[in-house]
Design a protein around this motif. Structure first.
Motif, mmCIF file in Angstrom:
data_model
loop_
_atom_site.group_PDB
_atom_site.id
_atom_site.type_symbol
_atom_site.label_atom_id
_atom_site.label_comp_id
_atom_site.label_asym_id
_atom_site.label_seq_id
_atom_site.Cartn_x
_atom_site.Cartn_y
_atom_site.Cartn_z
ATOM 1 N N ARG A 148 0.833 -1.262 0.069
ATOM 2 C CA ARG A 148 -0.080 0.150 0.005
ATOM 3 C C ARG A 148 0.925 1.386 0.135
ATOM 4 N N MET A 149 1.952 1.247 0.667
ATOM 5 C CA MET A 149 2.785 2.370 0.703
ATOM 6 C C MET A 149 3.484 2.528 -0.555
ATOM 7 N N GLU A 150 3.789 1.353 -1.334
ATOM 8 C CA GLU A 150 4.464 1.689 -2.596
ATOM 9 C C GLU A 150 3.503 2.229 -3.600
ATOM 10 N N LEU A 151 2.135 2.124 -3.485
ATOM 11 C CA LEU A 151 1.134 2.637 -4.082
ATOM 12 C C LEU A 151 0.671 4.036 -3.750
ATOM 13 N N GLY A 152 1.673 4.601 -2.968
ATOM 14 C CA GLY A 152 1.361 6.127 -2.623
ATOM 15 C C GLY A 152 0.735 6.387 -1.231
ATOM 16 N N ARG A 153 0.227 5.529 -0.519
ATOM 17 C CA ARG A 153 -0.403 5.916 0.535
ATOM 18 C C ARG A 153 0.385 6.267 1.708
ATOM 19 N N THR A 154 0.134 6.956 2.532
ATOM 20 C CA THR A 154 1.002 7.415 3.752
ATOM 21 C C THR A 154 1.233 6.041 4.864
ATOM 22 N N ALA A 155 2.070 5.956 5.903
ATOM 23 C CA ALA A 155 2.454 4.796 6.763
ATOM 24 C C ALA A 155 1.146 4.662 7.395
ATOM 25 N N LEU A 156 0.484 5.630 7.900
ATOM 26 C CA LEU A 156 -0.739 5.418 8.781
ATOM 27 C C LEU A 156 -1.924 4.869 8.091
ATOM 28 N N GLN A 157 -1.941 5.449 6.724
ATOM 29 C CA GLN A 157 -3.171 4.933 5.861
ATOM 30 C C GLN A 157 -2.846 3.363 5.459
ATOM 31 N N ALA A 158 -1.621 3.247 4.989
ATOM 32 C CA ALA A 158 -1.306 1.819 4.831
ATOM 33 C C ALA A 158 -1.340 0.810 5.915
ATOM 34 N N ALA A 159 -1.072 1.324 7.227
ATOM 35 C CA ALA A 159 -1.383 0.482 8.330
ATOM 36 C C ALA A 159 -2.871 0.145 8.699
ATOM 37 N N VAL A 160 -3.654 1.226 8.486
ATOM 38 C CA VAL A 160 -4.968 1.017 8.718
ATOM 39 C C VAL A 160 -5.601 0.075 7.679
ATOM 40 N N ALA B 42 -4.068 -2.353 6.006
ATOM 41 C CA ALA B 42 -3.620 -3.584 6.339
ATOM 42 C C ALA B 42 -4.372 -4.267 7.322
ATOM 43 N N GLY B 43 -4.573 -3.474 8.451
ATOM 44 C CA GLY B 43 -5.146 -3.870 9.555
ATOM 45 C C GLY B 43 -6.795 -4.298 9.116
ATOM 46 N N CYS B 44 -7.239 -3.453 8.332
ATOM 47 C CA CYS B 44 -8.852 -3.680 8.072
ATOM 48 C C CYS B 44 -8.860 -5.059 6.976
ATOM 49 N N THR B 45 -8.051 -4.921 6.048
ATOM 50 C CA THR B 45 -7.987 -6.330 5.025
ATOM 51 C C THR B 45 -7.396 -7.423 5.633
ATOM 52 N N ARG B 46 -6.496 -7.532 6.147
ATOM 53 C CA ARG B 46 -6.001 -8.802 6.704
ATOM 54 C C ARG B 46 -6.378 -9.319 8.183
ATOM 55 N N LEU B 47 -7.347 -8.527 8.918
ATOM 56 C CA LEU B 47 -7.698 -9.067 9.961
ATOM 57 C C LEU B 47 -8.422 -10.216 9.851
ATOM 58 N N ARG B 48 -9.231 -10.303 8.943
ATOM 59 C CA ARG B 48 -10.081 -11.763 8.831
ATOM 60 C C ARG B 48 -9.431 -12.728 8.485
ATOM 61 N N PRO B 49 -8.283 -12.644 7.693
ATOM 62 C CA PRO B 49 -7.494 -14.119 7.513
ATOM 63 C C PRO B 49 -6.630 -14.198 8.634
#
Length: 144
Positions: A87-99, A101-108
């Motif tokens: 996500r950070m490589e796509l231009g998101r900030t570190a905070l946005q990327a962390a959020v 990642a948390g939202c998307t990967r929490l279920r798996p």
């Protein structure tokens, strides 16, 4: 028994260092694997709490369960950090990327943890002949 504990402790520390060095080569960075490894104290804390709450002592099977749980915690951390890096490589900030990642990967991650808990629950109850021998291993895994 003391020798077995010492060797398992050394094995646990050696495994963590070896996994860290392997991730350094894979990620081609020193910081990303360090972020992943920082999840291990939290996993170990959960293991200690589970053993404390079930009044189970540290033993060779419980330390083997701890080593297994550390591996699962590392795998879950890799999933989370890798997604955040993408996500950070796509231009998101570190905070946005962390959020994200948390939202998307929490279920798996929760599915992996639930599968471990459900799979180890019969062993953790220690029922049947010799069931109490392997119960500490399962209780340590569930604590992760």
């Amino acid at each position: 028994m003391q020798e077995a504990f010492t060797r398992l402790g050394i094995g646990l520390a050696f495994a963590a260092v070896l996994v860290y060095l392997l991730m350094v080569v894979n990620f081609q960075s020193w910081t990303d694997p360090f972020i992943i490894i920082t999840a291990l104290p939290g996993a170990f804390t959960g293991i200690v709490w589970a053993l404390f709450l079930t009044q189970t002592t540290f033993s060779v099977p419980s330390l083997m369960g701890a080593i297994m749980s550390i591996g699962v915690a590392t795998a879950n951390s890799i999933l989370l950090v890798t997604f955040a890096i993408e996500r950070m490589e796509l231009g998101r900030t570190a905070l946005q990327a962390a959020v994200d990642a948390g939202c998307t990967r929490l279920r798996p991650i929760c599915m992996t943890a639930l599968a471990m808990i459900i799979g180890m629950l019969p062993m953790a109850l220690g029922m049947g002949e010799g069931g109490e021998q392997n119960a500490p291993l399962a209780r340590a895994v569930i604590g992760d």
